[in-house]
Design a protein around this motif. Structure first.
Motif, PDB file in Angstrom:
ATOM      1  N   THR A  80      59.411 -93.501 -89.766  1.00  0.00           N
ATOM      2  CA  THR A  80      60.633 -94.256 -89.510  1.00  0.00           C
ATOM      3  C   THR A  80      60.334 -95.741 -89.385  1.00  0.00           C
ATOM      4  O   THR A  80      59.251 -96.148 -88.969  1.00  0.00           O
ATOM      5  CB  THR A  80      61.321 -93.789 -88.220  1.00  0.00           C
ATOM      6  N   GLU A 107      62.859 -99.329 -88.342  1.00  0.00           N
ATOM      7  CA  GLU A 107      64.178 -99.884 -88.058  1.00  0.00           C
ATOM      8  C   GLU A 107      64.301-101.243 -88.730  1.00  0.00           C
ATOM      9  O   GLU A 107      63.424-102.100 -88.609  1.00  0.00           O
ATOM     10  CB  GLU A 107      64.399-100.010 -86.554  1.00  0.00           C
ATOM     11  N   GLU A 150      69.414-100.530 -88.264  1.00  0.00           N
ATOM     12  CA  GLU A 150      69.553 -99.246 -88.945  1.00  0.00           C
ATOM     13  C   GLU A 150      68.171 -98.646 -89.162  1.00  0.00           C
ATOM     14  O   GLU A 150      67.181 -99.363 -89.287  1.00  0.00           O
ATOM     15  CB  GLU A 150      70.279 -99.409 -90.283  1.00  0.00           C
ATOM     16  N   LEU A 151      68.124 -97.332 -89.182  1.00  0.00           N
ATOM     17  CA  LEU A 151      66.853 -96.638 -89.302  1.00  0.00           C
ATOM     18  C   LEU A 151      66.679 -96.088 -90.711  1.00  0.00           C
ATOM     19  O   LEU A 151      67.581 -95.453 -91.257  1.00  0.00           O
ATOM     20  CB  LEU A 151      66.811 -95.483 -88.288  1.00  0.00           C
ATOM     21  N   ASN A 202      68.762 -92.827 -94.545  1.00  0.00           N
ATOM     22  CA  ASN A 202      69.153 -94.085 -93.926  1.00  0.00           C
ATOM     23  C   ASN A 202      70.225 -93.781 -92.881  1.00  0.00           C
ATOM     24  O   ASN A 202      71.252 -93.181 -93.208  1.00  0.00           O
ATOM     25  CB  ASN A 202      69.684 -95.049 -94.987  1.00  0.00           C
ATOM     26  N   LEU A 203      69.970 -94.169 -91.641  1.00  0.00           N
ATOM     27  CA  LEU A 203      70.943 -93.963 -90.572  1.00  0.00           C
ATOM     28  C   LEU A 203      71.612 -95.283 -90.249  1.00  0.00           C
ATOM     29  O   LEU A 203      70.932 -96.305 -90.098  1.00  0.00           O
ATOM     30  CB  LEU A 203      70.254 -93.427 -89.312  1.00  0.00           C
ATOM     31  N   THR A 215      71.441 -94.282 -85.725  1.00  0.00           N
ATOM     32  CA  THR A 215      70.194 -94.771 -85.133  1.00  0.00           C
ATOM     33  C   THR A 215      70.242 -94.659 -83.614  1.00  0.00           C
ATOM     34  O   THR A 215      69.260 -94.245 -82.980  1.00  0.00           O
ATOM     35  CB  THR A 215      69.929 -96.231 -85.559  1.00  0.00           C
ATOM     36  N   ASP A 216      71.383 -94.995 -83.023  1.00  0.00           N
ATOM     37  CA  ASP A 216      71.544 -94.881 -81.571  1.00  0.00           C
ATOM     38  C   ASP A 216      71.375 -93.427 -81.132  1.00  0.00           C
ATOM     39  O   ASP A 216      70.648 -93.137 -80.175  1.00  0.00           O
ATOM     40  CB  ASP A 216      72.911 -95.418 -81.152  1.00  0.00           C
ATOM     41  N   TRP A 233      69.765 -91.016 -82.759  1.00  0.00           N
ATOM     42  CA  TRP A 233      68.361 -90.665 -83.000  1.00  0.00           C
ATOM     43  C   TRP A 233      67.490 -91.156 -81.839  1.00  0.00           C
ATOM     44  O   TRP A 233      66.651 -90.421 -81.327  1.00  0.00           O
ATOM     45  CB  TRP A 233      67.910 -91.275 -84.320  1.00  0.00           C
ATOM     46  N   ASN A 234      67.703 -92.405 -81.426  1.00  0.00           N
ATOM     47  CA  ASN A 234      66.913 -92.967 -80.336  1.00  0.00           C
ATOM     48  C   ASN A 234      67.168 -92.247 -79.017  1.00  0.00           C
ATOM     49  O   ASN A 234      66.253 -92.037 -78.221  1.00  0.00           O
ATOM     50  CB  ASN A 234      67.181 -94.462 -80.189  1.00  0.00           C
TER      51      ASN A 234
END
Length: 92
Positions: free
Chosen positions: A16, A18, A22-23, A35-36, A41-42, A44-45
């Motif tokens: 990954t 960032e 965006e991830l 692509n997130l 991304t939030d 995922w984190n």
């Protein structure tokens, strides 16, 4: 099927990075890229090494201006899609 007690965790496999909030992910095993957006991304984190589905949805409801049912539906879609791709693990 997800329940509030379902435990979510990220797969350690994807690479990954960032970029601009965006991830970008690459699943080394399949060679596929993902692509997130900022919200993906939030999520995922927040999943990190593990979080309960209900806890995740409650935290997102506090931070985003949306109804809890909408958040739960959208998170369910996101998490199950990621699980189908082997990127998120779901334990009942």
């Amino acid at each position: 099927m997800l329940t509030p007690e379902s435990r979510l965790s990220r797969s350690p496999d994807p690479l990954t990075s960032e970029i601009d909030g965006e991830l970008v992910m690459m699943d080394v095993e399949s060679g596929k890229y993902f692509n997130l957006d900022a919200i993906g991304t939030d999520i995922w984190n927040r999943i990190g090494d593990g979080i309960g589905f209900g806890t995740l949805c409650a935290a997102l409801a506090q931070d985003y201006d949306a109804e809890a049912a909408t958040i739960a539906r959208d998170v369910t879609t996101f998490v199950t899609t990621m699980a189908d791709k082997g990127l998120v693990r779901i334990k009942p």
